[in-house]
Design an enzyme around this catalytic site. Structure first.
Site, short mmCIF file in Angstrom:
data_model
loop_
_atom_site.label_atom_id
_atom_site.label_comp_id
_atom_site.label_asym_id
_atom_site.label_seq_id
_atom_site.Cartn_x
_atom_site.Cartn_y
_atom_site.Cartn_z
CB VAL A 83 -1.04 0.03 1.16
CG1 VAL A 83 -2.00 -1.14 1.04
CG2 VAL A 83 -0.38 0.06 2.53
CB SER A 94 -11.23 -4.90 7.36
OG SER A 94 -11.40 -4.23 8.59
CG ASN A 179 -0.54 2.91 -15.09
OD1 ASN A 179 0.64 2.59 -14.94
ND2 ASN A 179 -0.96 4.15 -14.87
CG HIS A 185 7.85 2.57 -9.58
ND1 HIS A 185 9.10 3.14 -9.70
CD2 HIS A 185 7.44 2.83 -8.31
CE1 HIS A 185 9.42 3.73 -8.55
NE2 HIS A 185 8.44 3.55 -7.70
NE ARG A 190 7.71 -2.52 -2.52
CZ ARG A 190 7.94 -1.99 -1.33
NH1 ARG A 190 8.88 -2.49 -0.55
NH2 ARG A 190 7.25 -0.94 -0.92
C1 LIG Z 1 13.97 -2.11 -0.18
C2 LIG Z 1 12.98 -1.11 0.36
C3 LIG Z 1 13.09 -0.65 1.65
C4 LIG Z 1 12.17 0.29 2.16
N1 LIG Z 1 12.30 0.72 3.44
C5 LIG Z 1 11.45 1.65 3.94
C6 LIG Z 1 11.56 2.15 5.27
O1 LIG Z 1 12.43 1.74 6.03
N2 LIG Z 1 10.67 3.08 5.69
C7 LIG Z 1 9.69 3.58 4.88
O2 LIG Z 1 8.91 4.43 5.30
N3 LIG Z 1 9.54 3.11 3.62
C8 LIG Z 1 10.39 2.17 3.12
N4 LIG Z 1 10.23 1.72 1.84
C9 LIG Z 1 9.11 2.23 1.03
C10 LIG Z 1 9.61 3.32 0.07
O3 LIG Z 1 10.13 4.44 0.76
C11 LIG Z 1 8.46 3.79 -0.85
O4 LIG Z 1 7.42 4.38 -0.06
C12 LIG Z 1 7.86 2.66 -1.63
O5 LIG Z 1 8.86 1.83 -2.16
C13 LIG Z 1 7.03 3.25 -2.78
O6 LIG Z 1 7.94 3.81 -3.72
P1 LIG Z 1 7.62 5.05 -4.61
O7 LIG Z 1 7.25 6.23 -3.77
O8 LIG Z 1 8.74 5.22 -5.59
O9 LIG Z 1 6.40 4.49 -5.46
P2 LIG Z 1 4.90 4.88 -5.72
O10 LIG Z 1 4.21 5.44 -4.53
O11 LIG Z 1 4.38 3.64 -6.34
O12 LIG Z 1 4.99 6.03 -6.78
C14 LIG Z 1 5.49 5.78 -8.11
C15 LIG Z 1 6.27 6.98 -8.56
O13 LIG Z 1 5.37 8.08 -8.72
C16 LIG Z 1 6.02 9.28 -8.35
N5 LIG Z 1 5.31 9.86 -7.21
C17 LIG Z 1 4.35 9.26 -6.45
N6 LIG Z 1 3.89 10.13 -5.53
C18 LIG Z 1 4.61 11.27 -5.67
C19 LIG Z 1 4.63 12.52 -5.00
N7 LIG Z 1 3.82 12.78 -3.97
N8 LIG Z 1 5.50 13.45 -5.42
C20 LIG Z 1 6.33 13.23 -6.46
N9 LIG Z 1 6.38 12.07 -7.15
C21 LIG Z 1 5.52 11.10 -6.75
C22 LIG Z 1 7.47 8.92 -7.99
O14 LIG Z 1 8.26 9.04 -9.14
C23 LIG Z 1 7.36 7.47 -7.60
O15 LIG Z 1 8.57 6.75 -7.74
C24 LIG Z 1 11.12 0.79 1.33
C25 LIG Z 1 11.02 0.32 0.02
C26 LIG Z 1 11.93 -0.62 -0.48
C27 LIG Z 1 11.78 -1.11 -1.89
#
Ligand SMILES: Cc1cc2nc3c(=O)[nH]c(=O)nc-3n(C[C@H](O)[C@H](O)[C@H](O)COP(=O)(O)OP(=O)(O)OC[C@H]3O[C@@H](n4cnc5c(N)ncnc54)[C@H](O)[C@@H]3O)c2cc1C
Length: 237
Positions: A83, A94, A179, A185, A190
């Site tokens: 999520v 839930s 999509n 991504h 993952r």
């Molecule tokens: C190996 C690993 C370890 C992790 N460890 C942690 C952790 O310790 N703590 C933690 O909190 N999370 C952690 N995460 C989660 C990580 O920080 C991201 O929240 C999660 O991977 C979603 O990535 P994302 O934001 O790129 O992707 P998505 O939310 O799927 O978004 C896709 C893309 O859309 C764009 N985008 C989306 N929303 C915005 C926005 N508001 N502004 C600008 N661009 C946007 C970005 O380019 C983004 O890459 C981890 C993830 C991984 C893979």
């Protein structure tokens, strides 16, 4: 209490024929950019066209798509990682409204079971020594949590209050829609060696299936290694 060795399953809820139609739709949309519409457009032409789009970084075109997948037999920890992907949509089991004590229409506080996910590369019966000298296995710990949950429910706590004691390893289900660009991504993050084993197993098995169903879209993801627990990892080449 039932322990399930972590091996998440999935069902692709978008019909295969619809996925192929979407591939063809992407070619039609992309050819509008180049004013190069041609016919017939089919799975083979679409595969080549999509490959070209991805190589050129013209990925906005593959956003003309939607794929829905249901994940089962996974932990709440894995669904919580899912999520975080903000461009996707979710419907998740839930812990407020699902009553683990419910059997049909009856609530049976004596017989209910928690289903918990254990790491497949760990022995859930291995006893570890706690700071109070007690020796417990993961199985014992889950059983204790089940007893605490049952105790709270028997004392009149509602599921939405008693859930505070549930473990992150509790079994859950989630439906995810995104999509193709967002799925790419999600796979990039993952299926990598840095992803947690559970979501990595789920995403790699899904990726392998999608590579067969949807030629072109995920071809550039390749297996690059296997970690110390025997779990594969991928990279975008
Ligand atoms: C190996 C690993 C370890 C992790 N460890 C942690 C952790 O310790 N703590 C933690 O909190 N999370 C952690 N995460 C989660 C990580 O920080 C991201 O929240 C999660 O991977 C979603 O990535 P994302 O934001 O790129 O992707 P998505 O939310 O799927 O978004 C896709 C893309 O859309 C764009 N985008 C989306 N929303 C915005 C926005 N508001 N502004 C600008 N661009 C946007 C970005 O380019 C983004 O890459 C981890 C993830 C991984 C893979």
């Amino acid at each position: 209490m039932k322990i399930i060795k972590g091996n998440p399953k999935f069902h692709i809820l978008t019909p295969k024929s619809e996925l192929i139609n979407q591939l063809i739709r992407i070619e039609k949309a992309g050819r509008t950019c180049y004013q190069s519409e041609k016919s017939p457009v089919n799975k083979e032409t679409a595969k080549k066209f999509v490959n070209m789009l991805i190589k050129r970084g013209h990925e906005s075109v593959i956003e003309h798509s939607s794929l829905t997948v249901k994940f089962l037999n996974c932990s709440r920890g894995m669904t919580h990682e899912m999520v975080r992907h903000r461009l996707a949509s979710f419907s998740q089991e839930s812990t407020r409204y699902v009553d683990y004590a419910k059997r049909g229409e009856e609530i049976d506080l004596n017989k209910f079971q928690l289903n918990c996910i254990a790491p497949p590369h760990r022995n859930e019966k291995e006893k570890v020594v706690l700071e109070n000298g007690e020796k417990l296995s993961l199985r014992d710990m889950f059983a204790n949590i089940e007893m605490y949950y049952r105790g709270l429910r028997k004392a009149g706590w509602l599921p939405e209050d008693a859930r505070q004691v549930l473990p992150i390893g509790i079994k859950s289900e989630i439906v995810v829609t995104a999509n193709f660009r967002e799925w790419r991504h999600i796979f990039e993050l993952r299926t990598s060696q840095f992803a947690h084993w559970e979501i990595r197993v789920a995403m790699i098995t899904l990726l392998k299936e999608l590579k067969k169903i949807l030629p072109g879209i995920f071809d550039d993801f390749q297996k690059v290694g296997v970690d110390k627990n025997g779990i594969e990892y991928y990279e975008k080449k």
